[in-house]
Design a protein around this motif. Sequence first.
Motif, short mmCIF file in Angstrom:
data_model
loop_
_atom_site.label_atom_id
_atom_site.label_comp_id
_atom_site.label_asym_id
_atom_site.label_seq_id
_atom_site.Cartn_x
_atom_site.Cartn_y
_atom_site.Cartn_z
N GLU A 12 7.38 -0.20 6.43
CA GLU A 12 6.36 -0.39 5.66
C GLU A 12 5.51 -1.73 5.71
OE1 GLU A 12 7.93 0.24 1.66
OE2 GLU A 12 7.63 2.35 1.93
N PRO A 14 2.60 -4.34 3.99
CA PRO A 14 1.84 -4.34 2.77
C PRO A 14 0.37 -4.27 3.15
CG PRO A 14 3.06 -6.32 3.18
CD PRO A 14 3.54 -5.23 4.26
N GLU A 16 -3.57 -4.14 0.96
CA GLU A 16 -4.42 -3.98 -0.28
C GLU A 16 -4.38 -2.70 -0.90
OE1 GLU A 16 -8.67 -5.04 -2.38
OE2 GLU A 16 -8.20 -5.95 -0.31
N GLY A 17 -3.70 -2.65 -2.13
CA GLY A 17 -3.40 -1.45 -2.90
C GLY A 17 -2.23 -0.66 -2.68
N GLY A 18 -1.40 -0.92 -1.99
CA GLY A 18 -0.27 -0.33 -1.43
C GLY A 18 0.43 -0.67 -0.13
N PHE A 19 0.94 0.31 0.72
CA PHE A 19 1.71 0.14 1.77
C PHE A 19 1.22 1.19 2.78
CE2 PHE A 19 4.46 -1.59 -1.32
CZ PHE A 19 5.05 -2.69 -0.84
N ASN A 20 1.15 0.88 4.23
CA ASN A 20 1.17 1.81 5.24
C ASN A 20 2.67 1.86 5.57
OD1 ASN A 20 -1.83 1.28 5.46
ND2 ASN A 20 -1.51 -0.08 7.37
N SER A 21 3.04 3.38 5.83
CA SER A 21 4.50 3.74 6.07
C SER A 21 4.60 4.50 7.08
CB SER A 21 5.10 4.17 4.69
OG SER A 21 4.29 5.39 4.54
#
Length: 71
Positions: A12, A14, A16-21
């Motif tokens: 993962e 981080p 903006e607004g969450g995570f790439n996973s």
Amino acid sequence: MDSQGNVQIRIETPVEGGFNSLGCVLPSYRITEQVGYSQQEVDALMDFLRRNVHLIMEFAQTGGFENASAV
């Protein structure tokens, strides 16, 4: 590590607004999830896993990073 020798990997990053996973099963390198990464980023992450699979599998067999290192 499961009873058949598979290890679930989750990477993962981080944003903006969450995570790439990215989810992947080793040693088959089967991608189970990919959210937010470009194909170039996925390729780079998969290359990282291929170069380090021997360590990842060893750590999974011995109880994780804390048990396989001098931490």
